[in-house]
Design a protein around this motif. Structure first.
Motif, PDB file in Angstrom:
ATOM      1  N   GLY A 180      -6.429  14.023 -10.573  1.00 44.16           N
ATOM      2  CA  GLY A 180      -7.885  13.045  -9.739  1.00 44.16           C
ATOM      3  C   GLY A 180      -8.213  11.971 -10.105  1.00 44.16           C
ATOM      4  N   ALA A 181      -8.092  11.324 -11.916  1.00 47.65           N
ATOM      5  CA  ALA A 181      -8.213  10.180 -11.678  1.00 47.65           C
ATOM      6  C   ALA A 181      -7.163   9.610 -10.908  1.00 47.65           C
ATOM      7  CB  ALA A 181      -7.590   9.739 -13.463  1.00 47.65           C
ATOM      8  N   GLN A 182      -5.740   9.859 -11.246  1.00 50.66           N
ATOM      9  CA  GLN A 182      -4.683   9.468 -10.536  1.00 50.66           C
ATOM     10  C   GLN A 182      -4.962   9.236  -9.167  1.00 50.66           C
ATOM     11  OE1 GLN A 182      -1.757   7.385 -11.233  1.00 50.66           O
ATOM     12  NE2 GLN A 182      -2.557   7.660 -13.712  1.00 50.66           N
ATOM     13  N   MET A 183      -5.675   9.822  -8.502  1.00 50.17           N
ATOM     14  CA  MET A 183      -6.261  10.465  -7.184  1.00 50.17           C
ATOM     15  C   MET A 183      -7.282   9.392  -6.949  1.00 50.17           C
ATOM     16  SD  MET A 183      -4.324  13.267  -5.340  1.00 50.17           S
ATOM     17  CE  MET A 183      -5.281  14.161  -5.867  1.00 50.17           C
ATOM     18  N   GLY A 184      -7.875   8.874  -7.552  1.00 50.19           N
ATOM     19  CA  GLY A 184      -8.968   8.333  -7.608  1.00 50.19           C
ATOM     20  C   GLY A 184      -8.832   6.736  -7.502  1.00 50.19           C
ATOM     21  N   ASP A 185      -8.031   6.194  -8.995  1.00 53.87           N
ATOM     22  CA  ASP A 185      -8.056   5.204  -8.602  1.00 53.87           C
ATOM     23  C   ASP A 185      -6.952   4.458  -7.499  1.00 53.87           C
ATOM     24  OD1 ASP A 185      -8.423   5.037 -10.775  1.00 53.87           O
ATOM     25  OD2 ASP A 185      -6.867   6.121 -12.109  1.00 53.87           O
ATOM     26  N   LEU A 186      -5.902   5.660  -7.342  1.00 51.40           N
ATOM     27  CA  LEU A 186      -5.748   5.274  -6.120  1.00 51.40           C
ATOM     28  C   LEU A 186      -6.664   4.726  -4.915  1.00 51.40           C
ATOM     29  CD1 LEU A 186      -3.324   4.388  -4.200  1.00 51.40           C
ATOM     30  CD2 LEU A 186      -2.980   6.512  -3.180  1.00 51.40           C
ATOM     31  N   MET A 187      -7.675   4.976  -4.993  1.00 51.78           N
ATOM     32  CA  MET A 187      -9.067   5.250  -2.987  1.00 51.78           C
ATOM     33  C   MET A 187      -9.336   4.290  -3.742  1.00 51.78           C
ATOM     34  SD  MET A 187      -9.681   6.321  -0.834  1.00 51.78           S
ATOM     35  CE  MET A 187     -11.462   6.051   0.178  1.00 51.78           C
ATOM     36  N   ALA A 188     -10.249   3.651  -4.856  1.00 51.72           N
ATOM     37  CA  ALA A 188     -10.678   2.955  -5.868  1.00 51.72           C
ATOM     38  C   ALA A 188      -9.678   0.854  -5.324  1.00 51.72           C
ATOM     39  CB  ALA A 188     -11.233   2.492  -6.840  1.00 51.72           C
ATOM     40  N   ARG A 189      -8.606   1.431  -5.641  1.00 50.12           N
ATOM     41  CA  ARG A 189      -7.720   0.557  -4.891  1.00 50.12           C
ATOM     42  C   ARG A 189      -7.739   0.150  -3.851  1.00 50.12           C
ATOM     43  NH1 ARG A 189      -4.595   2.459  -9.006  1.00 50.12           N
ATOM     44  NH2 ARG A 189      -2.370   3.350  -7.713  1.00 50.12           N
ATOM     45  N   ILE A 241       1.045  -1.136   0.350  1.00 51.77           N
ATOM     46  CA  ILE A 241      -0.009   0.429   0.171  1.00 51.77           C
ATOM     47  C   ILE A 241       0.740   0.778  -0.517  1.00 51.77           C
ATOM     48  CG2 ILE A 241      -1.771   1.027   1.055  1.00 51.77           C
ATOM     49  CD1 ILE A 241      -3.150  -1.359   2.280  1.00 51.77           C
ATOM     50  N   ALA A 242       1.895   1.335   1.014  1.00 50.23           N
ATOM     51  CA  ALA A 242       2.445   2.298   0.961  1.00 50.23           C
ATOM     52  C   ALA A 242       3.912   2.721  -0.721  1.00 50.23           C
ATOM     53  CB  ALA A 242       4.148   2.535   1.334  1.00 50.23           C
ATOM     54  N   MET A 287      -9.695   0.737  -1.131  1.00 53.82           N
ATOM     55  CA  MET A 287     -11.187   0.547  -1.097  1.00 53.82           C
ATOM     56  C   MET A 287     -11.839  -0.867  -1.566  1.00 53.82           C
ATOM     57  SD  MET A 287     -12.825   2.911   0.965  1.00 53.82           S
ATOM     58  CE  MET A 287     -10.845   3.297   1.973  1.00 53.82           C
ATOM     59  N   ASP A 288     -10.971  -1.067  -2.074  1.00 52.44           N
ATOM     60  CA  ASP A 288     -11.320  -2.792  -3.291  1.00 52.44           C
ATOM     61  C   ASP A 288     -10.057  -3.533  -1.790  1.00 52.44           C
ATOM     62  OD1 ASP A 288     -11.655  -4.530  -4.962  1.00 52.44           O
ATOM     63  OD2 ASP A 288     -10.269  -4.866  -5.814  1.00 52.44           O
ATOM     64  N   ARG A 289      -9.038  -3.341  -1.488  1.00 58.48           N
ATOM     65  CA  ARG A 289      -8.928  -4.040  -0.312  1.00 58.48           C
ATOM     66  C   ARG A 289      -9.137  -3.751   1.070  1.00 58.48           C
ATOM     67  NH1 ARG A 289      -3.420  -5.111  -0.142  1.00 58.48           N
ATOM     68  NH2 ARG A 289      -1.868  -4.533  -1.561  1.00 58.48           N
ATOM     69  N   VAL A 290      -9.369  -2.569   1.093  1.00 57.35           N
ATOM     70  CA  VAL A 290     -10.752  -2.829   2.402  1.00 57.35           C
ATOM     71  C   VAL A 290     -11.659  -4.003   2.164  1.00 57.35           C
ATOM     72  CG1 VAL A 290     -12.048  -1.825   3.359  1.00 57.35           C
ATOM     73  CG2 VAL A 290      -9.841  -0.968   2.895  1.00 57.35           C
ATOM     74  N   ALA A 291     -12.553  -3.760   0.982  1.00 64.54           N
ATOM     75  CA  ALA A 291     -13.456  -4.616   1.570  1.00 64.54           C
ATOM     76  C   ALA A 291     -13.443  -5.805   0.722  1.00 64.54           C
ATOM     77  CB  ALA A 291     -14.637  -3.664  -0.104  1.00 64.54           C
ATOM     78  N   THR A 292     -12.545  -7.007   0.312  1.00 61.04           N
ATOM     79  CA  THR A 292     -11.970  -7.585   0.226  1.00 61.04           C
ATOM     80  C   THR A 292     -11.733  -8.263   0.931  1.00 61.04           C
ATOM     81  OG1 THR A 292     -10.195  -7.908  -0.970  1.00 61.04           O
ATOM     82  CG2 THR A 292     -11.934  -7.563  -2.495  1.00 61.04           C
ATOM     83  N   GLY A 293     -10.538  -7.589   2.091  1.00 58.90           N
ATOM     84  CA  GLY A 293      -9.915  -7.684   3.468  1.00 58.90           C
ATOM     85  C   GLY A 293      -9.324  -8.492   3.299  1.00 58.90           C
TER      86      GLY A 293
END
Length: 88
Positions: A70-79, A9-10, A81-87
């Motif tokens: 904005g697209a790059q930061m949105g993609d990072l946030m999506a990745r 993540i870092a 949140m995907d990690r959080v959702a899948t655990g």
């Protein structure tokens, strides 16, 4: 979450930081070098001469690159949140 996940993540966050800030910093560096060259050629040693052109150039770069940033930061946030959702 183990140490490898934290490092992954870092690494992703640092890479996104470099991609987002790189163009703006490069333009600021280029304008600074041009102003320094101009000052050296004309022997004008005014310290405040560099601020206004650099501020204008960085502002224009931010306006120009804002959709990509904005697209790059949105993609990072999506990745993330995907990690959080899948655990993982």
């Amino acid at each position: 979450m183990n140490g490898a996940d934290v490092i992954d993540i870092a690494r992703d966050a640092v890479y996104t930081l470099l991609i987002v800030s790189g163009p703006t910093m490069a333009i600021g560096l280029g304008v600074g070098l041009l102003i320094a060259l101009f000052q050296a050629l004309t022997q004008i040693q005014e310290m405040t001469l560099t601020f206004v052109p650099k501020i204008i150039a960085i502002f224009l770069a931010l306006v120009l690159f804002m959709p990509m940033m904005g697209a790059q930061m949105g993609d990072l946030m999506a990745r993330l949140m995907d990690r959080v959702a899948t655990g993982g």
